[in-house]
Design a protein around this motif. Sequence first.
Motif, PDB file in Angstrom:
ATOM      1  N   UNK A 135       0.815  -1.222   0.000  1.00  0.00           N
ATOM      2  CA  UNK A 135       0.000   0.000   0.000  1.00  0.00           C
ATOM      3  C   UNK A 135       0.849   1.274   0.000  1.00  0.00           C
ATOM      4  N   UNK A 136       1.948   1.252   0.778  1.00  0.00           N
ATOM      5  CA  UNK A 136       2.812   2.438   0.804  1.00  0.00           C
ATOM      6  C   UNK A 136       3.436   2.649  -0.573  1.00  0.00           C
ATOM      7  N   UNK A 137       3.828   1.539  -1.206  1.00  0.00           N
ATOM      8  CA  UNK A 137       4.390   1.643  -2.558  1.00  0.00           C
ATOM      9  C   UNK A 137       3.355   2.193  -3.526  1.00  0.00           C
ATOM     10  N   UNK A 138       2.110   1.725  -3.368  1.00  0.00           N
ATOM     11  CA  UNK A 138       1.038   2.215  -4.247  1.00  0.00           C
ATOM     12  C   UNK A 138       0.891   3.723  -4.088  1.00  0.00           C
ATOM     13  N   UNK A 139       1.031   4.202  -2.855  1.00  0.00           N
ATOM     14  CA  UNK A 139       0.920   5.640  -2.607  1.00  0.00           C
ATOM     15  C   UNK A 139       2.111   6.374  -3.239  1.00  0.00           C
ATOM     16  N   UNK A 140       3.298   5.780  -3.084  1.00  0.00           N
ATOM     17  CA  UNK A 140       4.490   6.430  -3.646  1.00  0.00           C
ATOM     18  C   UNK A 140       4.480   6.444  -5.172  1.00  0.00           C
ATOM     19  N   UNK A 141       3.745   5.491  -5.758  1.00  0.00           N
ATOM     20  CA  UNK A 141       3.647   5.450  -7.225  1.00  0.00           C
ATOM     21  C   UNK A 141       3.018   6.722  -7.778  1.00  0.00           C
ATOM     22  N   UNK A 142       2.279   7.441  -6.908  1.00  0.00           N
ATOM     23  CA  UNK A 142       1.631   8.671  -7.363  1.00  0.00           C
ATOM     24  C   UNK A 142       2.657   9.679  -7.863  1.00  0.00           C
ATOM     25  N   UNK A 143       3.926   9.469  -7.492  1.00  0.00           N
ATOM     26  CA  UNK A 143       4.963  10.396  -7.937  1.00  0.00           C
ATOM     27  C   UNK A 143       5.334  10.222  -9.412  1.00  0.00           C
ATOM     28  N   UNK A 144       4.646   9.288 -10.084  1.00  0.00           N
ATOM     29  CA  UNK A 144       4.968   9.055 -11.495  1.00  0.00           C
ATOM     30  C   UNK A 144       4.769  10.316 -12.330  1.00  0.00           C
TER      31      UNK A 144
ATOM     32  N   UNK B 265      -1.949  16.672   7.383  1.00  0.00           N
ATOM     33  CA  UNK B 265      -3.039  15.717   7.169  1.00  0.00           C
ATOM     34  C   UNK B 265      -4.310  16.401   6.677  1.00  0.00           C
ATOM     35  N   UNK B 266      -4.705  17.507   7.303  1.00  0.00           N
ATOM     36  CA  UNK B 266      -5.900  18.184   6.799  1.00  0.00           C
ATOM     37  C   UNK B 266      -5.625  18.685   5.379  1.00  0.00           C
ATOM     38  N   UNK B 267      -4.368  19.039   5.127  1.00  0.00           N
ATOM     39  CA  UNK B 267      -3.984  19.476   3.787  1.00  0.00           C
ATOM     40  C   UNK B 267      -4.178  18.373   2.765  1.00  0.00           C
ATOM     41  N   UNK B 268      -3.811  17.160   3.153  1.00  0.00           N
ATOM     42  CA  UNK B 268      -3.986  16.016   2.255  1.00  0.00           C
ATOM     43  C   UNK B 268      -5.458  15.872   1.884  1.00  0.00           C
ATOM     44  N   UNK B 269      -6.336  16.013   2.887  1.00  0.00           N
ATOM     45  CA  UNK B 269      -7.761  15.837   2.598  1.00  0.00           C
ATOM     46  C   UNK B 269      -8.363  17.019   1.850  1.00  0.00           C
ATOM     47  N   UNK B 270      -7.869  18.212   2.140  1.00  0.00           N
ATOM     48  CA  UNK B 270      -8.304  19.387   1.360  1.00  0.00           C
ATOM     49  C   UNK B 270      -7.990  19.176  -0.110  1.00  0.00           C
ATOM     50  N   UNK B 271      -6.777  18.677  -0.345  1.00  0.00           N
ATOM     51  CA  UNK B 271      -6.330  18.494  -1.717  1.00  0.00           C
ATOM     52  C   UNK B 271      -7.152  17.415  -2.416  1.00  0.00           C
ATOM     53  N   UNK B 272      -7.416  16.363  -1.676  1.00  0.00           N
ATOM     54  CA  UNK B 272      -8.153  15.247  -2.265  1.00  0.00           C
ATOM     55  C   UNK B 272      -9.644  15.563  -2.392  1.00  0.00           C
ATOM     56  N   UNK B 273     -10.284  15.863  -1.267  1.00  0.00           N
ATOM     57  CA  UNK B 273     -11.734  16.058  -1.273  1.00  0.00           C
ATOM     58  C   UNK B 273     -12.117  17.392  -1.898  1.00  0.00           C
ATOM     59  N   UNK B 274     -11.402  18.444  -1.509  1.00  0.00           N
ATOM     60  CA  UNK B 274     -11.771  19.772  -1.972  1.00  0.00           C
ATOM     61  C   UNK B 274     -11.407  20.004  -3.423  1.00  0.00           C
ATOM     62  N   UNK B 275     -10.125  19.774  -3.737  1.00  0.00           N
ATOM     63  CA  UNK B 275      -9.679  20.041  -5.103  1.00  0.00           C
ATOM     64  C   UNK B 275      -9.962  18.872  -6.032  1.00  0.00           C
ATOM     65  N   UNK B 276     -10.220  17.703  -5.462  1.00  0.00           N
ATOM     66  CA  UNK B 276     -10.430  16.517  -6.283  1.00  0.00           C
ATOM     67  C   UNK B 276      -9.124  16.016  -6.877  1.00  0.00           C
ATOM     68  N   UNK B 277      -8.004  16.362  -6.248  1.00  0.00           N
ATOM     69  CA  UNK B 277      -6.699  15.956  -6.764  1.00  0.00           C
ATOM     70  C   UNK B 277      -6.132  14.823  -5.920  1.00  0.00           C
ATOM     71  N   UNK B 278      -6.582  13.606  -6.216  1.00  0.00           N
ATOM     72  CA  UNK B 278      -6.161  12.490  -5.400  1.00  0.00           C
ATOM     73  C   UNK B 278      -4.675  12.200  -5.552  1.00  0.00           C
ATOM     74  N   UNK B 279      -4.171  12.427  -6.757  1.00  0.00           N
ATOM     75  CA  UNK B 279      -2.760  12.120  -6.975  1.00  0.00           C
ATOM     76  C   UNK B 279      -1.858  13.030  -6.125  1.00  0.00           C
ATOM     77  N   UNK B 280      -2.193  14.312  -6.124  1.00  0.00           N
ATOM     78  CA  UNK B 280      -1.408  15.250  -5.315  1.00  0.00           C
ATOM     79  C   UNK B 280      -1.532  14.886  -3.836  1.00  0.00           C
TER      80      UNK B 280
END
Lengths: 342, 532
Positions: free
Chosen positions: B28-37, B210-225
Amino acid sequence: MKKIASLYILSLLCTPLWAANLSADNRIVESELNIYSARKEALIKPLLDKFSAQYDVKINLVTGKADALLARAKSEGKFSPVDIIITTDVGRLARAKSQSLTQPITATLPDYVTLKDQESHWVALTTRNRPIIINPLTVDADSITSYEDLIKPEFKGRVCIRSSSNIYNQSLVAAMLIQKGEAQTLAWSKGMVENFARRPKGGDRDQIKAVVSGVCDIAVANTYYLAAMRNADETTQAIANKVKVIWPNQSNRGVHLNISGISVAKHAKNTLAANLLIEYMLQKDAQSWYANTNHEYPVDPSIEWSDTLKAMGTFKHETIELNQVGELNGQALRIMDKAGWR
Amino acid sequence: MAIIISKWRELDRWFFIGALISVLLALPVLAILLSYSSLSADLWGHLVDTTLAEYLTNSVLLTLGVGFGSMLLGVTLAWCVTQYSFWGRGVFEWALLLPLAMPAYIMAYTYTGMFDQFGWFDSRSLIGAITFMSLVLYPYVYILAKTAFSSQQRTYQDAAASLGVTHAQYFFKIALPIARPAVFTGMALAMMEALADYGTVAYFGISTFTTGIFRTWFGMGEMQLASQLAGALALFVLLVLSLEKYSRKNMRFYQTQTPAKDNTINTYTNTEATPFISPLLMSVGCFSVLAIAFIIPVLQLCVWAWDYIDISMMDEYLTLVSNSFLLAFSTSLLIIVLALLLSYAQRFSTHPHVSGLTQFAALGYAIPGTVLAIGVLQPLGWLDEQINVVWVFLFDEYIGLVFSGTFVALIFAYCVRFLSVALHNTQNGLERIKPNVDDAVLSLGLGRYRIFSRIHLPLLKKSILAAGILVFVDVLKELPATLILRPFNFNTLAVKAFEYATDERLLAAALPSVTIVLVGIIPVILLTRAMK
């Protein structure tokens, strides 16, 4: 120690059995309907139970955060068991559609249904509004007639609103972005930050409480929270009754409107029951349950509102294309980032 | 020669076991790090221009604050209960673990609700968050420091005393440095939990990573970021942990015997003999911590829950309790087995990379649960697809989802997230056992299993139990991953409490919250009894 060790092994052996037994719920049978819901269980389950009893369909429910559930559906791909997606914000429905997680609804919708996707990928079940809430003892009700009035210099240090991480604020700003353009929206957001009484924190109820306790004089909050407070325990009721609702922008675009809505999932196995559920949710019974138990505004205009809602008065609301609100969510957040609205 | 070959094989086998578990848990951690592609300059630019600095500052302050706060509380309390006798010591010894059962966000909601009620002051600040989190997270330090202090040999103390070293000097010069690995481990756990916390900081309106991660994902819709941010968080933690490990690479502290029970506690009963604080003050201090971190919020929750109890909901409620308990219990057993295997792989294998691999496998603890859950879903989703391809080829029908949306996914996520907690405990326990004990036993012709069951297990008992209870309580409290990964119609106490609390219905949230605490107490009591 031996005992502990043997207990260990025994439990380890039992784990898969127990897991298999419980996960047997996951099998997809025709008479079952699988739902991912961003609405809390307590706010949706009673209705689903009624539907289940009436049509003899077994309902399987997972609740959670909308985006997380969408991510789950996405990673499950074409084997995803989900039939129905329920959310509390139009932005999420738009996002589900744009990620190809939904399909057109085939149910015959009542004539009054206007709040829906043009290709019928989602339909609104209820509406919610985000008016201005004031302390009538400290604020002249006539001095605020619009969201724009909130940034007047006279309200410096007197406005409470929750964080911009909150979806309701993102939609509010996105709607303004559509109607007023980027420059004005940024200026408004900056003006809001100028007038904040405190760093945004807490939920909508906390903002209402802050108005009563004197931390601020003006708040922005969804009616649904105020209505719930007015029907809670005595102390909370007393607090909630001290504030007054101002319906903003009544002479122009109207108060900000959002919806809770429903979609049929792209890879739904039981589209028949899924569409049946949507029809059911738009029937009078269900609509009046929403109005009276959850204090949300029913989409069916013939349904009588709860007394609490009636007491808040009638209003004119925004009439913009809701899909756009969803699409502009990210941009709205960026504007708030720039304005320093945390 | 034959001996060398067989020994090599055995070592290699341990490396293989360690590597297999590590790689599996690292997926799972690798899957998350893959986002850096792919990196978006526009999005990163926006973050750097606007919010990133604030996220970093607040996260660093929060993490350091919680680390310091839980160290201060944990070490002081552990030292008192292991070294002195004072009124109530026997009870405090285990009762001080209780706050662990309190989810930080429930603590935050409860106190905020109480202060609101009395109109005292607003606790929703960074200092408030640090205080509340330290109060529920100090048991990580406490439990490890207590084990470390009570297994330190009396002989050190006697030697020190004969050289005229005061008790205070002994604490700072000898006891604390020897306990450093344990204390740091506890702090690291508390700090990682603080770093990954979402509930409390979101409610308090503090912008953290952490709240930044969720702002980026939920708010901006940028899951990769968002995944990229989470990956950065994980890498940062890996760096800090490696630095700490490196800084003490030449230090080893062993115990050569199980300390005899009557040796572990000094019986300073008069104030003169206790150079630190008087026994009365110790009693008062322990009680105050317990009252603030446990008794007061639990009583408040009970009062709220009482107004809300509905007998007709009893069946549903009991299901919640048994779901939560079974899940936490079976998961903690599984995680202990994994942690032991990994610790032994590290001990027996001479392979240079085994330690690094284990470290990587334990990274899940620092990643916010929701992000981790998505990291779990991605490899499992892929696996499900492959299984279906094969299944269709063999049987001409689809089998559907085998892993996603089942308990396999959920328990896997828990393993990834909480392995670290168990591993730190088992590693700490094993590190205190001299390797030459193993050699001695091996030379007597006994196998490794015998070493484990006859020699190590008695010495490791406390560490294993501590690991078990920490994981049990953690799973019981776990929310974000449970929320996303759970199968249909499956609720836990934490899920219920959270749903009510975020709907701003504090009173309704009280019953499930207080039940989490009560169910969490059972293992604490069992642990204490087993430790005696």
